[in-house]
Design an enzyme around this catalytic site. Structure first.
Site, short mmCIF file in Angstrom:
data_model
loop_
_atom_site.label_atom_id
_atom_site.label_comp_id
_atom_site.label_asym_id
_atom_site.label_seq_id
_atom_site.Cartn_x
_atom_site.Cartn_y
_atom_site.Cartn_z
N HIS A 39 0.83 -1.21 0.00
CA HIS A 39 0.00 0.00 0.00
C HIS A 39 0.87 1.26 0.00
O HIS A 39 0.68 2.16 -0.83
CB HIS A 39 -0.92 -0.01 1.23
N GLU A 40 1.82 1.33 0.91
CA GLU A 40 2.67 2.53 1.00
C GLU A 40 3.56 2.66 -0.24
O GLU A 40 3.79 3.77 -0.74
CB GLU A 40 3.50 2.53 2.28
N CYS A 70 -7.96 4.08 -2.95
CA CYS A 70 -8.92 3.51 -3.88
C CYS A 70 -10.26 3.28 -3.17
O CYS A 70 -10.29 2.93 -2.00
CB CYS A 70 -8.36 2.18 -4.41
N HIS A 95 1.65 4.33 -2.89
CA HIS A 95 1.66 5.80 -2.77
C HIS A 95 2.94 6.37 -3.36
O HIS A 95 2.91 7.39 -4.06
CB HIS A 95 1.53 6.23 -1.31
#
Length: 180
Positions: A129-130, A140, A133
């Site tokens: 996830h990070e 999302c 980014h």
């Protein structure tokens, strides 16, 4: 995505570092290795909160990143940003660095029996996830997408390790799904 380097911050568990590295390599189809950075996080400690300021850690990682490689710091330390009680992680949107904490990903943090498999799955999701980014992806609306926002472990547990087709396309990944 450029090669990814996983950096332990504090006394990070080598098994979790390896799991995060494998998940990042699969998700972004790039090389990923764990490196030593000798970053003492004491500078980011906030004694009143007994937590570590994640933005300060990212800034130090970025200062040490001379070649623009993607750096994902992994730590057992409890992270925060001033406007939130805690964060599981933080990233430079479209930048080169992020940090992820597994402090609150342990079942024991919530008074439950240890579950190493669940801890590993949560860390993998948060690391991907990070890194998403860092790759320029925002949150999302698809709750199953790894890029869905997670402010509690229950939300983290609901989502998968894969990006939805929209996020995959934005990240420049050809396949609609990422192997879990």
């Amino acid at each position: 995505m450029k090669p990814i380097r996983v950096v332990p911050i504090g006394r990070a568990d080598p098994r979790l570092l390896d799991a995060a590295s494998r998940a990042l390599a699969r998700a972004f189809r790039t090389s990923c290795a764990t490196i030593e950075a000798n970053l003492d996080p004491a500078f980011a400690h906030h004694p009143e909160r007994n937590q570590y300021h994640s933005t300060a850690i990212i800034e130090q990682l970025a200062k040490r990143n001379g070649d623009g490689t993607v750096i994902i710091g992994i730590t057992p330390l409890d992270l925060y940003i001033p406007i939130l009680t805690f964060v599981f992680g933080e990233a430079q949107l479209g930048g080169s660095c992020a940090v992820v904490s597994y402090h609150r990903l342990h079942q024991q943090f919530y008074g439950l029996p240890a579950d190493e498999l669940l801890l590993t799955e949560r860390l993998e999701k948060e690391a991907v996830h990070e890194a998403g980014h860092v790759a320029g992806l925002t949150h999302c609306d698809d709750y199953e997408c790894v890029m869905a926002s997670s402010h509690a472990v229950e939300w983290l547990d609901l989502k998968g390790l894969a990006m939805c087709s929209v996020c995959s396309a934005v990240a420049g990944l050809r396949s609609h799904a990422v192997a879990q």
